[in-house]
Every structure is written in structure tokens, then in C-alpha cells.
Design a protein around this motif. Structure first.
Motif, PDB file in Angstrom:
ATOM      1  N   ALA A 162       0.813  -1.217   0.000  1.00 54.67           N
ATOM      2  CA  ALA A 162       0.000   0.000   0.000  1.00 54.67           C
ATOM      3  C   ALA A 162       0.848   1.269   0.000  1.00 54.67           C
ATOM      4  O   ALA A 162       0.310   2.368  -0.117  1.00 54.67           O
ATOM      5  CB  ALA A 162      -0.922  -0.001   1.215  1.00 54.67           C
ATOM      6  N   HIS A 163       2.161   1.125   0.131  1.00 54.74           N
ATOM      7  CA  HIS A 163       3.046   2.299   0.138  1.00 54.74           C
ATOM      8  C   HIS A 163       2.988   2.996  -1.215  1.00 54.74           C
ATOM      9  O   HIS A 163       3.369   2.441  -2.235  1.00 54.74           O
ATOM     10  CB  HIS A 163       4.488   1.849   0.434  1.00 54.74           C
ATOM     11  CG  HIS A 163       5.483   2.975   0.458  1.00 54.74           C
ATOM     12  ND1 HIS A 163       5.571   3.870   1.506  1.00 54.74           N
ATOM     13  CD2 HIS A 163       6.436   3.345  -0.433  1.00 54.74           C
ATOM     14  CE1 HIS A 163       6.537   4.739   1.254  1.00 54.74           C
ATOM     15  NE2 HIS A 163       7.070   4.455   0.086  1.00 54.74           N
ATOM     16  N   ASN A 164       2.498   4.217  -1.217  1.00 55.74           N
ATOM     17  CA  ASN A 164       2.325   4.974  -2.463  1.00 55.74           C
ATOM     18  C   ASN A 164       2.416   6.465  -2.145  1.00 55.74           C
ATOM     19  O   ASN A 164       1.408   7.151  -2.001  1.00 55.74           O
ATOM     20  CB  ASN A 164       0.982   4.635  -3.105  1.00 55.74           C
ATOM     21  CG  ASN A 164       0.841   5.248  -4.494  1.00 55.74           C
ATOM     22  OD1 ASN A 164       1.733   5.940  -4.980  1.00 55.74           O
ATOM     23  ND2 ASN A 164      -0.285   4.997  -5.149  1.00 55.74           N
ATOM     24  N   ALA A 188       0.334   9.080  -3.897  1.00 55.46           N
ATOM     25  CA  ALA A 188      -1.083   9.145  -3.552  1.00 55.46           C
ATOM     26  C   ALA A 188      -1.303   9.578  -2.115  1.00 55.46           C
ATOM     27  O   ALA A 188      -2.432   9.529  -1.615  1.00 55.46           O
ATOM     28  CB  ALA A 188      -1.731   7.773  -3.786  1.00 55.46           C
ATOM     29  N   GLN A 236       0.068   8.181   0.665  1.00 55.02           N
ATOM     30  CA  GLN A 236       0.046   7.070   1.623  1.00 55.02           C
ATOM     31  C   GLN A 236       1.428   6.433   1.700  1.00 55.02           C
ATOM     32  O   GLN A 236       1.999   6.061   0.678  1.00 55.02           O
ATOM     33  CB  GLN A 236      -0.986   6.010   1.204  1.00 55.02           C
ATOM     34  CG  GLN A 236      -1.087   4.815   2.159  1.00 55.02           C
ATOM     35  CD  GLN A 236      -2.370   4.029   1.979  1.00 55.02           C
ATOM     36  OE1 GLN A 236      -3.461   4.581   2.124  1.00 55.02           O
ATOM     37  NE2 GLN A 236      -2.254   2.754   1.649  1.00 55.02           N
ATOM     38  N   PRO A 283      -4.066  -2.106  -0.594  1.00 50.88           N
ATOM     39  CA  PRO A 283      -4.020  -1.618  -1.984  1.00 50.88           C
ATOM     40  C   PRO A 283      -5.393  -1.712  -2.631  1.00 50.88           C
ATOM     41  O   PRO A 283      -6.131  -2.683  -2.423  1.00 50.88           O
ATOM     42  CB  PRO A 283      -3.015  -2.564  -2.653  1.00 50.88           C
ATOM     43  CG  PRO A 283      -2.208  -3.124  -1.531  1.00 50.88           C
ATOM     44  CD  PRO A 283      -3.128  -3.206  -0.348  1.00 50.88           C
ATOM     45  N   HIS A 289      -4.621  -2.291  -8.225  1.00 50.64           N
ATOM     46  CA  HIS A 289      -3.346  -1.687  -7.837  1.00 50.64           C
ATOM     47  C   HIS A 289      -2.202  -2.603  -8.207  1.00 50.64           C
ATOM     48  O   HIS A 289      -2.230  -3.798  -7.929  1.00 50.64           O
ATOM     49  CB  HIS A 289      -3.328  -1.419  -6.323  1.00 50.64           C
ATOM     50  CG  HIS A 289      -1.990  -0.959  -5.812  1.00 50.64           C
ATOM     51  ND1 HIS A 289      -1.579   0.348  -5.902  1.00 50.64           N
ATOM     52  CD2 HIS A 289      -0.972  -1.633  -5.218  1.00 50.64           C
ATOM     53  CE1 HIS A 289      -0.382   0.468  -5.374  1.00 50.64           C
ATOM     54  NE2 HIS A 289       0.021  -0.722  -4.944  1.00 50.64           N
ATOM     55  N   GLN A 321       1.692  -3.010  -7.532  1.00 48.49           N
ATOM     56  CA  GLN A 321       2.779  -2.497  -6.701  1.00 48.49           C
ATOM     57  C   GLN A 321       3.980  -2.170  -7.572  1.00 48.49           C
ATOM     58  O   GLN A 321       4.462  -2.980  -8.344  1.00 48.49           O
ATOM     59  CB  GLN A 321       3.183  -3.524  -5.642  1.00 48.49           C
ATOM     60  CG  GLN A 321       4.272  -3.024  -4.699  1.00 48.49           C
ATOM     61  CD  GLN A 321       4.662  -4.066  -3.675  1.00 48.49           C
ATOM     62  OE1 GLN A 321       4.215  -5.202  -3.743  1.00 48.49           O
ATOM     63  NE2 GLN A 321       5.486  -3.679  -2.721  1.00 48.49           N
ATOM     64  N   SER A 322       4.448  -0.952  -7.442  1.00 44.07           N
ATOM     65  CA  SER A 322       5.628  -0.527  -8.185  1.00 44.07           C
ATOM     66  C   SER A 322       6.827  -0.532  -7.244  1.00 44.07           C
ATOM     67  O   SER A 322       6.706  -0.216  -6.062  1.00 44.07           O
ATOM     68  CB  SER A 322       5.434   0.874  -8.768  1.00 44.07           C
ATOM     69  OG  SER A 322       5.143   1.800  -7.739  1.00 44.07           O
ATOM     70  N   PRO A 372       9.823   0.750  -5.277  1.00 46.77           N
ATOM     71  CA  PRO A 372      10.209   2.102  -4.869  1.00 46.77           C
ATOM     72  C   PRO A 372      11.457   2.556  -5.597  1.00 46.77           C
ATOM     73  O   PRO A 372      12.338   1.757  -5.916  1.00 46.77           O
ATOM     74  CB  PRO A 372      10.463   1.954  -3.355  1.00 46.77           C
ATOM     75  CG  PRO A 372      10.730   0.488  -3.159  1.00 46.77           C
ATOM     76  CD  PRO A 372       9.913  -0.223  -4.198  1.00 46.77           C
TER      77      PRO A 372
END
Length: 365
Positions: free
Chosen positions: A23-25, A28, A30, A146, A150, A152-153, A155
Motif C-alpha cells: 500500500a506504500h504509495n 497518492a 500514503q 491496496p 493496484h 505495486q511498483s 520504490p
């Protein structure tokens, strides 16, 4: 939605941790923070939050170990970045002091806080949450996971500061020439004109210099170095910048001429480029939260040059160097604790014939 969510995961399931990390974004609003194992100092957790916000560069110094200051910096960057949700893993290991700073961070930023715990809440946590609007869930709540579709990309890789090559920037030529702050000035400078456009680093280096400054954890130092790149003035003028000299809506920064040559015509208004605005915005928020009234925007409470040079050297930013490798003797290299062995001579290559009149006396001291 309550201000705080306590996500209880007694079985310490991999799925819960993976969902929180996915969910790290930051784009956005978050971010997910995984506290560094084996640490319990409140300032260490603040640095974990700063790293999650993309600010991992912390030069050596006393500032790094002062929780009130590091948490204020984290809050300033979070508000500037528009953070709306912070997810923290391993919350059951937090000390009471860390809980106090974390909850104060949530209240100051107005972001939602989700804390994942794998054991029964401790008495310290229970007391901390007693006066806070919160809810308890079993497993990660849906709003912390997520969203549908979603992907996940990975980092963005942030190189360690010690691995960076030196970046030579002519705009830093006069930064360390004098460290005497100028007295206040209350004149009304003329508006920004074409001859007061920002000084840009050499072609191809603007983006790299900006990227390095955006990784600095200290908002004041990041903003001061950005102002130095924009204007090319010495520290003495940067140290005189008052909070009202930066106008965020108009994206302008006022710098006042040295006192002995000061007139409204010599005090200039510079346009702040887009890459530097978040740095000055964060410095403004940090100033509002931590600095006493009447203090300056681009310096610490005690306006000294050393911390700023430490930050520049940490980012491997330097002024032009003497091609022969020798200092010209007139301007010795500033020595300060934690200076890099291969650090630059800050005033080794100043062209004396082109020195501004207001700096001639400083050059001869």
C-alpha cells in the motif's frame, strides 16, 4: 473515519505485512513505515518516517538525535507532500515515548494513522489511545490495503550519500565567503525582472542537484541550499531571509543587499523555480512549528555556516575547485566536525577581479 486505527494481527501473518508494504504509495499520499529493528529512541522512528517520505539523507550533527526537531521535520515534509495516511508496522514494540511523538505527528499533520500490532496492546498503548479517537480491527482494514487494480511498483532506488560523485556547481562559489549574517532590512524591493531570473546549474545538472536536495531530511538546510543555487549569494545574505521574504503563492524569494550597500534597488526578488518550491514550503512549515518568533527562515536558531556546509558535502555538492588541486591561500577551507576527508575547498577558486564590491572587505579578512 477515526484518527487512529489499531490493526490487530495476532498470528503475524505474512499477508498482512505484504498488504501494508504494497500500500506504500507516496504519490497518492500514503506511506508505509517499517521501524528499524533494534532501535527504541523516538528520533530513530522519526528518521524512519523521513526515509519513507523520501528524505533519508541526514548529515552528522546534534539535530539528528533531538526528537522534537526530527519529528517537526517529518511533519513539515508530510504536510508539504500532502500525506493523508501513514501505516506503521510492528506497533506493539513501540515505547511510550515513541507513541507520544507518533500521536502528536498524527494530530499535527491531520493524516490517518494505522498501526499494525501482533500482540495484545500494552498498558502504555492503552493509556496513549484513551484520549484519542480510534478503532480496533482484526487484520488490516480495507482502507489501508491496496485498491482494486493496484499494481505495486518498486520504490525508486535512492543511492546512499557516500556513493554519490561530486557535483560542481558555480552557483555555490560565494556561499562560504562570509558567515556573518546581515542585519534585518524592511525595504520594499522592486519586482522580479528578467535580469533576476534564477541561476541555473550547468546544463544536465539541475535535475541531479534538485534530486539530492530533495533527499535531505532537514527542511531548513534543503531550502537554504536551494536558495543558494537560485541566487548565488553568500551565506550572510541567506541567513538574513525572514519568513515573510518567501511568498509561496507568487513563488518569489526576496534577498536583501549587504547593509553598507543597501538600497531598495539593490535588494532583489528572485523567482523560485518549481523544483525548489516544495523545499521552501517545507522550511516555512518547519519554521512555524519549531522556531521562535523573529528567527530567520533559512538558518537554525543559531545562524552558523557549518551545518549548511555539512549538508552540502553530504549531498556531494561543491563550488568550482582549483584545477591545480591547491588552495590559493587567501581563503582557507573551513574545518568543522565530520568534514569529509575529500571535501572541497569552499573558497579556493573565487575570481577576485569579479568579486562583488560588498564582499571585497570580507575577502581580505
Amino acid at each position: 473515519m477515526p484518527a487512529v486505527t489499531l490493526a490487530f494481527d495476532p498470528d503475524d501473518t505474512p499477508a498482512c505485512a505484504h498488504a501494508a508494504l504494497a500500500a506504500h504509495n507516496p504519490a497518492a499520499g500514503q506511506v508505509t513505515v517499517h521501524p528499524t529493528p533494534g532501535t527504541d529512541h523516538p528520533a530513530d522512528l522519526a528518521h524512519d518516517v523521513l526515509a519513507a517520505l523520501g528524505k533519508p539523507y541526514t548529515p552528522s550533527g546534534r539535530w539528528n538525535t533531538q526528537p522534537a526537531l526530527t519529528w517537526a521535520a517529518a511533519a513539515a515534509w508530510a504536510r508539504t507532500a500532502g500525506l493523508n495516511h501513514l501505516i506503521l508496522l510492528r506497533g506493539h514494540l513501540l515505547t511510550p515515548a515513541r507513541w507520544r511523538y507518533l500521536l502528536a505527528f498524527q494530530q499535527h499533520t491531520g493524516s490517518h494513522l494505522t498501526v499494525v500490532c501482533h500482540r495484545t496492546p500494552t498498558p502504555a498503548l492503552t493509556r496513549a489511545l484513551a484520549s484519542v479517537d480510534h478503532t480496533i480491527t482484526h487484520g488490516l482494514p480495507a482502507y489501508a490495503c491496496p485498491g482494486p487494480g493496484h499494481h505495486q511498483s518498486q520504490p525508486a532506488h535512492i543511492p546512499t550519500a557516500t556513493s554519490l560523485p561530486w557535483l560542481t556547481l558555480p552557483a555555490l562559489t560565494y556561499l562560504a565567503l562570509t558567515d556573518r549574517p546581515e542585519p534585518p532590512c524592511d525595504c520594499t524591493p522592486p519586482p522580479a525582472t528578467a535580469d533576476r531570473l534564477p541561476m541555473e546549474p550547468p546544463p544536465g545538472r539541475t535535475e541531479e542537484a534538485a534530486a539530492r536536495l530533495h533527499r535531505l531530511a532537514h527542511p531548513t538546510h534543503a531550502a537554504a541550499l536551494a536558495a543558494a543555487l537560485i541566487t548565488g549569494v553568500p551565506f550572510s545574505q541567506l541567513a538574513a531571509v525572514h519568513p515573510t521574504d518567501y511568498h509561496s503563492a507568487r513563488a518569489t524569494l526576496t534577498l536583501h543587499a549587504p547593509a553598507r550597500h543597501r538600497t531598495p534597488a539593490r535588494c532583489a526578488v528572485y523567482r523560485v523555480p518549481g523544483w525548489a518550491r516544495p523545499l521552501l514550503d517545507a522550511a516555512t512549515r518547519y519554521h512555524q512549528h519549531r522556531k521562535p518568533p523573529g528567527s530567520r527562515l533559512l538558518t537554525d536558531t543559531q545562524p552558523t555556516l557549518t551545518p549548511l556546509l555539512q549538508a552540502a558535502e553530504h549531498c556531494r555538492l561543491r563550488p568550482p575547485q582549483d584545477p591545480s588541486g591547491r588552495s590559493r591561500g587567501r581563503f582557507p577551507r573551513p574545518h568543522f566536525p565530520e568534514a569529509l576527508p575529500d571535501g572541497p575547498h569552499w573558497t579556493a577558486c573565487i575570481p577576485l577581479p569579479n568579486l562583488p564590491p560588498e564582499l571585497q572587505s570580507a575577502a581580505l579578512q
